[in-house]
Design an enzyme around this catalytic site. Structure first.
Site, PDB file in Angstrom:
ATOM      1  N   ASP A 140      -8.296  -5.115 -20.096  1.00  0.00           N
ATOM      2  CA  ASP A 140      -8.531  -6.424 -20.701  1.00  0.00           C
ATOM      3  C   ASP A 140      -9.173  -6.246 -22.075  1.00  0.00           C
ATOM      4  O   ASP A 140     -10.318  -5.791 -22.181  1.00  0.00           O
ATOM      5  CB  ASP A 140      -9.450  -7.240 -19.793  1.00  0.00           C
ATOM      6  CG  ASP A 140      -9.368  -8.723 -20.081  1.00  0.00           C
ATOM      7  OD1 ASP A 140      -8.719  -9.091 -21.073  1.00  0.00           O
ATOM      8  OD2 ASP A 140      -9.941  -9.504 -19.309  1.00  0.00           O
ATOM      9  N   ASP A 141      -8.436  -6.582 -23.109  1.00  0.00           N
ATOM     10  CA  ASP A 141      -8.885  -6.405 -24.503  1.00  0.00           C
ATOM     11  C   ASP A 141      -8.948  -4.935 -24.913  1.00  0.00           C
ATOM     12  O   ASP A 141      -9.627  -4.588 -25.885  1.00  0.00           O
ATOM     13  CB  ASP A 141     -10.250  -7.053 -24.765  1.00  0.00           C
ATOM     14  CG  ASP A 141     -10.233  -8.563 -24.593  1.00  0.00           C
ATOM     15  OD1 ASP A 141      -9.131  -9.130 -24.449  1.00  0.00           O
ATOM     16  OD2 ASP A 141     -11.313  -9.173 -24.588  1.00  0.00           O
ATOM     17  N   CYS A 163      -5.164 -13.445 -23.712  1.00  0.00           N
ATOM     18  CA  CYS A 163      -5.131 -13.032 -22.311  1.00  0.00           C
ATOM     19  C   CYS A 163      -4.054 -13.699 -21.459  1.00  0.00           C
ATOM     20  O   CYS A 163      -3.038 -13.091 -21.098  1.00  0.00           O
ATOM     21  CB  CYS A 163      -6.515 -13.342 -21.758  1.00  0.00           C
ATOM     22  SG  CYS A 163      -6.688 -13.152 -20.032  1.00  0.00           S
ATOM     23  N   ARG A 197      -0.473 -12.403 -19.736  1.00  0.00           N
ATOM     24  CA  ARG A 197      -0.358 -12.186 -18.294  1.00  0.00           C
ATOM     25  C   ARG A 197       0.754 -13.030 -17.697  1.00  0.00           C
ATOM     26  O   ARG A 197       1.462 -12.615 -16.770  1.00  0.00           O
ATOM     27  CB  ARG A 197      -1.691 -12.509 -17.620  1.00  0.00           C
ATOM     28  CG  ARG A 197      -2.760 -11.509 -17.983  1.00  0.00           C
ATOM     29  CD  ARG A 197      -4.174 -12.048 -17.803  1.00  0.00           C
ATOM     30  NE  ARG A 197      -5.098 -11.160 -18.509  1.00  0.00           N
ATOM     31  CZ  ARG A 197      -5.742 -10.137 -17.952  1.00  0.00           C
ATOM     32  NH1 ARG A 197      -5.597  -9.899 -16.662  1.00  0.00           N
ATOM     33  NH2 ARG A 197      -6.521  -9.365 -18.661  1.00  0.00           N
ATOM     34  N   LYS A 224      -8.482  -9.383 -12.559  1.00  0.00           N
ATOM     35  CA  LYS A 224      -8.545 -10.712 -13.177  1.00  0.00           C
ATOM     36  C   LYS A 224      -7.195 -11.410 -13.164  1.00  0.00           C
ATOM     37  O   LYS A 224      -6.177 -10.802 -13.480  1.00  0.00           O
ATOM     38  CB  LYS A 224      -9.055 -10.541 -14.613  1.00  0.00           C
ATOM     39  CG  LYS A 224      -8.941 -11.753 -15.505  1.00  0.00           C
ATOM     40  CD  LYS A 224      -9.546 -11.451 -16.852  1.00  0.00           C
ATOM     41  CE  LYS A 224      -8.902 -12.300 -17.938  1.00  0.00           C
ATOM     42  NZ  LYS A 224      -9.457 -12.010 -19.260  1.00  0.00           N
ATOM     43  N   HIS A 228      -6.708 -15.421 -14.119  1.00  0.00           N
ATOM     44  CA  HIS A 228      -6.772 -16.277 -15.302  1.00  0.00           C
ATOM     45  C   HIS A 228      -5.532 -17.148 -15.489  1.00  0.00           C
ATOM     46  O   HIS A 228      -5.180 -17.503 -16.613  1.00  0.00           O
ATOM     47  CB  HIS A 228      -6.995 -15.425 -16.577  1.00  0.00           C
ATOM     48  CG  HIS A 228      -7.595 -16.209 -17.707  1.00  0.00           C
ATOM     49  ND1 HIS A 228      -7.732 -15.707 -18.960  1.00  0.00           N
ATOM     50  CD2 HIS A 228      -8.094 -17.469 -17.767  1.00  0.00           C
ATOM     51  CE1 HIS A 228      -8.276 -16.606 -19.757  1.00  0.00           C
ATOM     52  NE2 HIS A 228      -8.504 -17.695 -19.046  1.00  0.00           N
ATOM     53  N   HIS A 287     -13.272  -5.966 -21.224  1.00  0.00           N
ATOM     54  CA  HIS A 287     -13.617  -7.287 -21.771  1.00  0.00           C
ATOM     55  C   HIS A 287     -15.134  -7.451 -21.802  1.00  0.00           C
ATOM     56  O   HIS A 287     -15.822  -6.968 -20.916  1.00  0.00           O
ATOM     57  CB  HIS A 287     -12.982  -8.352 -20.865  1.00  0.00           C
ATOM     58  CG  HIS A 287     -12.957  -9.736 -21.450  1.00  0.00           C
ATOM     59  ND1 HIS A 287     -14.100 -10.456 -21.702  1.00  0.00           N
ATOM     60  CD2 HIS A 287     -11.923 -10.532 -21.812  1.00  0.00           C
ATOM     61  CE1 HIS A 287     -13.763 -11.640 -22.196  1.00  0.00           C
ATOM     62  NE2 HIS A 287     -12.450 -11.710 -22.285  1.00  0.00           N
ATOM     63  N   ASP A 300      -3.940  -6.217 -22.729  1.00  0.00           N
ATOM     64  CA  ASP A 300      -3.274  -7.530 -22.680  1.00  0.00           C
ATOM     65  C   ASP A 300      -3.161  -8.206 -24.036  1.00  0.00           C
ATOM     66  O   ASP A 300      -2.437  -9.193 -24.181  1.00  0.00           O
ATOM     67  CB  ASP A 300      -3.982  -8.451 -21.682  1.00  0.00           C
ATOM     68  CG  ASP A 300      -5.428  -8.733 -22.069  1.00  0.00           C
ATOM     69  OD1 ASP A 300      -6.001  -7.974 -22.884  1.00  0.00           O
ATOM     70  OD2 ASP A 300      -5.981  -9.719 -21.560  1.00  0.00           O
ATOM     71  N   ASN A 301      -3.904  -7.707 -25.009  1.00  0.00           N
ATOM     72  CA  ASN A 301      -3.840  -8.255 -26.381  1.00  0.00           C
ATOM     73  C   ASN A 301      -4.642  -7.322 -27.259  1.00  0.00           C
ATOM     74  O   ASN A 301      -5.117  -6.285 -26.791  1.00  0.00           O
ATOM     75  CB  ASN A 301      -4.401  -9.689 -26.438  1.00  0.00           C
ATOM     76  CG  ASN A 301      -5.644  -9.886 -25.590  1.00  0.00           C
ATOM     77  OD1 ASN A 301      -5.619 -10.607 -24.602  1.00  0.00           O
ATOM     78  ND2 ASN A 301      -6.744  -9.217 -25.936  1.00  0.00           N
ATOM     79  N   LYS A 348      -7.790  -9.652 -31.670  1.00  0.00           N
ATOM     80  CA  LYS A 348      -7.336 -10.597 -30.639  1.00  0.00           C
ATOM     81  C   LYS A 348      -7.331 -12.044 -31.137  1.00  0.00           C
ATOM     82  O   LYS A 348      -8.253 -12.472 -31.822  1.00  0.00           O
ATOM     83  CB  LYS A 348      -8.273 -10.486 -29.432  1.00  0.00           C
ATOM     84  CG  LYS A 348      -8.023 -11.453 -28.306  1.00  0.00           C
ATOM     85  CD  LYS A 348      -9.046 -11.220 -27.200  1.00  0.00           C
ATOM     86  CE  LYS A 348      -8.915 -12.225 -26.071  1.00  0.00           C
ATOM     87  NZ  LYS A 348      -9.920 -11.966 -25.002  1.00  0.00           N
TER      88      LYS A 348
END
Lengths: 326, 619
Positions: free
Chosen positions: B63-64, B101, B105, B163, B165, B255, B361-362, B422
């Site tokens: 994540d990130d 995010c 996803r 996660k 989301h 993250h 994810d980004n 991001k």
């Protein structure tokens, strides 16, 4: 530029002041005494103590005078400087005791009242860390400081230039060289985060005494003594902390012209509260008392202590001026 | 540069504030959208014989996680286990996601463009003109079929940890979207240690396990560790029937907030005091040596509101560097737990038949989520933060109650050599590292491929690997077309790219927009990170997007604008009437170029006269 509050810096400076605490009173240094600080930092303490007991608090030999009762008001002031030595944290300090003492003293079976006042024997102190974090030579070092397990080598030396009157047994100056060698230990328990700091500190030390060759016209000799101080400290908030203190003292048998006294073995306990008033000023309040003191020859002493310590570092003060806080 | 500007340049407090004010924030709220339950269609055309040979599939999603944060992509951060996958497989250097995010996803799991699958905008920032519009529900809508649904139908076990989301109601959670087993954080962020969430409105993170909402977390919970433990237990429990498994390992790490065990916090003490410029230069050098970036690649310019670290005081560099130390520790801890999964699969004889896909994810996070939520004194969220998120001392960073994020300066280092981070459509927002390893990969082990790829490609690729295909309808409803291209031929070494020269990729998020075709990219972004005009870049010659060629190549602008129009029409892109970036021009300082060494005043050195001319003053 305030990535960190100034209090972080100053908190690190406060421990510069160990030498100023009343090593004479109960011969015990306060908790958090040997935490290290930013090299180049200075501190000036003012410590006021109210002491009563059956021994002269200005004399670390703690010679007990059975049936005596002393009352003393003592203050200590001085100066300390933290500096790096071989990349280790070091401290040099001088402290001057002053005050007055009065009491009933029995000499050769005769009871007399005596009093004394003036300046005591200045004490020089040098401390260097042997095991633990390297010297804090810049702000990043301060930010990263955690004592972990640290061990120091400490030496104190009192200069026999304080007020002394050989015609009486009660004096503020001791008219002899004395000092000690010690190895302060700090053991950090848990995180080193203001508000959550916990330490276990022990300080084993050996006191060594020269002779007083003019002790009422006689010679006073004192054997070496062993002392063990212990503190369990804990933060209550970021500014407020407390400690349970304990002291064990053994040895130090004195003789006057070859007539020996008794060797003592004593335990003292105490409580300390510390509060950081602002970035520069730290307040400590403590009470200590001997506990195994029921026999006439036992050491009896209790001490109320209030200390104010002002610490500063040119870099921090400059930053405060630039940020408009000063 | 005037004196005011100079002062500003060295005043990190102000700079931090500017950075934070400028931050686009990904607040974690979900609107409740009722989605009908989805049930599987009959399984795909698989046989028992095929089933025995079909590989397991593991997606490791960071994540990130930044493009340059893995050792195999040029980082100094130690990631031996992830790098071992790169060594066994292939690294892809032109892999794209969306800029944040949940839009990524949703595409990952549906294969359908975000503007159709329900995440046309992040739920937290859906604009008034997007409310109620299909494709902008803020959750993964029920018009799409999901990868786990289709793989489950094809005979796979389907597991998810981490996660989600993309919705919290019973119809939206992983168990309702195709996962047999799950241990899931439904929110977009929160504590790694407990159920504490970020705002007074949503004070408690919501977790599910096997489709049920949890009242509390397991003992000894730490996100990355627990997710790994749970996944291993799922795989072990399902191993007996011989079916392959699909595991979506959607880690919360790295993250923010940077929560990590004490043992992992001090592995890089002082290493980042040198500052972000030096780290970017070192990473680019390694990228070139590794072949991740071509020789001659230049770094994106340091953003104008970020100071040159060499003008900062040691204390400033230490504090800012410590944030990166924590981030590095968080990535290394993630790698450690990936290593645990790899070890388990090796010990149980499953590793050789498992495909791994690793990516972020980004772009790395350069915005200040905490400031956006709790940065205004007197608000309910500031009060909430005072109680729950106020462990601000550096020695407390990583503990429960601490909130550390490393800011745009380090985000740009994580995205070396790219520009921005991001939320934005510069390469720094959407360009990710990708590792693929396992039996489907026939390309040379440890090789690198530079073809343009997209997260939407996972759906057709993984269905192909599983021996099935994307259906035209699901549960009696016609499915939207997937936008990705299968990597099958590419992984098999029979093609160099899944795309033709005519294929293009499109992006839109928060009103920023971009298309890429071949080596050309057309980009429109809000000021001041953008210009409010279309900008044209040649990404092969200029991956850092330093030189806008729009004025020189109007033909390319025109051609790419036509593709943008096609993207809008095909995917029902509705530009938002409101954007988190709409006032950024008024928050950040006026944009100026970054000219290294300017102004010389800040870089002057003490003059030392010749020794023979040095004398004492005459009295």
């Amino acid at each position: 530029m305030k990535f960190v509050t100034f209090s972080w810096f100053i908190f690190a400076l406060i421990p510069v002041t160990p030498a100023f605490f009343p090593s004479q009173a109960l011969a015990q240094l306060p908790a958090r005494f040997y935490l290290k600080s930013l090299s180049g930092g200075s501190a000036v303490p003012l410590i006021v103590e109210s002491i009563s007991g059956n021994t002269n608090p200005f004399d670390p030999a703690h010679n007990v005078t059975a049936g005596a009762n002393f009352d003393a008001t003592m203050s200590l002031a001085g100066y300390a400087l933290a500096f790096p030595l071989f990349d280790r944290a070091a401290l040099a300090a001088i402290i001057v005791p002053m005050g007055r003492i009065s009491g009933e003293v029995t000499v050769a079976g005769k009871s007399v009242s005596q009093s004394a006042k003036g300046f005591g024997d200045p004490m020089l102190e040098f401390d260097i860390n042997l095991i633990g974090p390297p010297a804090q030579k810049n702000i990043p070092d301060v930010l990263r400081y955690e004592p972990g397990f640290s061990l120091d080598l400490l030496a104190d030396l009192a200069l026999p230039i304080g007020e002394y009157d050989s015609s009486q047994s009660l004096n503020i100056g001791q008219n002899r060289w004395y000092g000690r060698v010690a190895m302060p230990v700090i053991w950090q328990l848990g995180p080193w985060v203001p508000g959550r700091r916990t330490t276990l500190e022990i300080l084993p030390s050996v006191w060594l005494f020269g002779d007083n060759t003019d002790y009422g016209g006689k010679t006073l000799k004192t054997d070496p003594s062993f002392q063990l101080d212990a503190h369990l400290t804990r933060d209550f908030t970021e500014q407020l902390w407390g400690a349970i203190d304990g002291t064990y003292y053994k040895g130090g048998k004195s003789s006057v012209d070859g007539v020996s006294g008794t060797s003592s073995s004593n335990i003292g306990v105490g409580l300390t509260l510390g509060y950081q008033i602002n970035d520069n000023l730290n307040l400590t309040f403590g009470y200590k008392s001997t506990v195994n003191d029921s026999a006439p020859d036992d050491l009896k002493m209790d001490v109320f202590m209030v200390s104010l310590v002002y610490g500063w570092h040119p870099l921090v003060e400059g930053m405060k001026r630039l940020s408009g806080e000063k | 540069m005037d004196l005011y500007s100079l002062k500003r340049m060295v005043n990190m407090k102000q700079i931090k504030q500017q950075i934070k004010q400028a931050g686009m924030v990904l607040v974690v709220f979900f609107t409740v959208v009722i989605v009908t339950s989805a049930y599987a269609e009959p399984p795909g055309p698989t046989t028992g014989k095929n089933e025995a040979k079909r590989p397991n599939i593991v997606i490791i999603l960071g994540d990130d996680l930044g493009f340059a944060d893995l050792g195999s992509f040029g980082s100094e951060i130690k990631t031996p286990h992830l790098d071992s996958l790169a060594k066994d497989g292939v690294r892809f250097t032109n892999f794209y996601t969306n800029a944040s995010c949940s839009p990524t996803r949703s595409v990952l799991l549906s294969g359908v463009d975000m503007h159709q699958n329900g995440l046309g905008n992040m739920d937290e920032f859906t604009a008034p003109n997007q409310w109620g519009v299909d494709g902008y529900e803020g959750v993964l809508n029920d018009r799409v079929a999901t990868l786990p649904q289709l793989l489950k139908d094809a005979g796979y076990h389907t597991y998810m940890v981490g996660k989600w989301h993309m919705g919290k109601t019973p119809e939206q959670i992983p168990a309702a979207r195709g996962f047999e087993r799950d241990f899931t954080l439904l929110d977009g962020a929160g504590s790694y240690w407990d159920m504490t969430n970020l705002s007074a409105a949503t004070p408690k993170s919501v977790f599910t396990e096997d489709g049920k909402y949890l009242t509390k977390l397991p003992d000894d919970y730490y996100a990355t560790k627990t997710y790994t433990d749970k996944l291993i237990s799922f795989i072990e429990a399902g191993r007996g029937d011989g079916k392959p498994f699909f595991a979506y390992v959607s880690h919360q790490a790295p993250h923010d907030p940077y929560h990590l065990p004490q043992d992992w916090r001090n592995r890089h003490v002082g290493e980042y005091d040198k500052g972000w410029d030096a780290v970017r230069q070192e990473r680019l050098k390694r990228q070139i040596e590794l072949g991740i970036m071509p020789a001659g690649t230049t770094l994106a310019e340091r953003m104008w509101f970020i100071p040159d670290p060499i003008v900062l005081a040691p204390a400033s560099r230490a504090i800012l560097g410590k944030k990166m130390e924590l981030y590095a520790g968080l990535v290394e801890n993630l790698d450690f737990h990936v290593g645990r999964l790899i070890d388990y699969l090796k010990k149980t004889g499953q590793y050789d038949n498992t495909i791994f896909l690793v990516f972020g994810d980004n772009g790395a996070e350069g915005n200040d989520l905490f400031k956006m939520i709790a940065g205004t004194p007197g608000t309910r969220d500031a009060l909430f933060a005072a109680i729950n998120w106020s462990q601000t001392h550096p020695n407390a960073w990583g503990d429960p109650g601490s909130y550390v994020a490393y800011g745009p300066m380090w985000a740009q280092a994580s995205m070396t050599p790219f520009s921005q981070f991001k939320g934005w459509l510069a390469e720094g927002g959407i360009h990710n590292a990708l590792i693929v390893s396992g039996p489907a990969v026939k390309r040379p082990k440890g090789s690198i491929n530079n073809s343009v790829m997209h997260v939407a490609d996972l759906m057709p690729t993984l269905l192909e690997i599983a021996g099935t295909s994307y259906p035209k309808s699901y549960q009696g409803r016609e499915l939207p077309a997937i936008s990705g291209k299968s990597w099958g031929p590419l992984l098999a070494g029979k093609a160099e790219s899944p795309r033709t020269e005519q294929d293009y990729l499109g992006w839109e998020l928060f009103g920023n927009r971009a298309v890429r075709q071949g080596e050309w990219k057309l980009r429109w972004q809000y000021k001041p990170l953008g210009t409010g005009e279309w900008e044209l870049f040649n990404l092969v010659a200029d991956p850092a997007e330093r030189k806008d060629l729009a004025a020189e190549r109007p033909d390319k602008v025109k051609a790419l604008l036509a593709l943008w129009d096609d993207y809008v029409k095909t995917n029902n892109v509705i530009l938002p009437s409101r954007s988190v970036f709409e006032t950024m021009y008024d928050v950040l300082p006026v944009r100026v170029p970054d000219d290294p060494g300017y102004p010389p005043l800040l870089y002057k050195k003490q003059f030392v006269p010749p020794k023979e001319m040095v004398v004492e003053p005459k009295q």
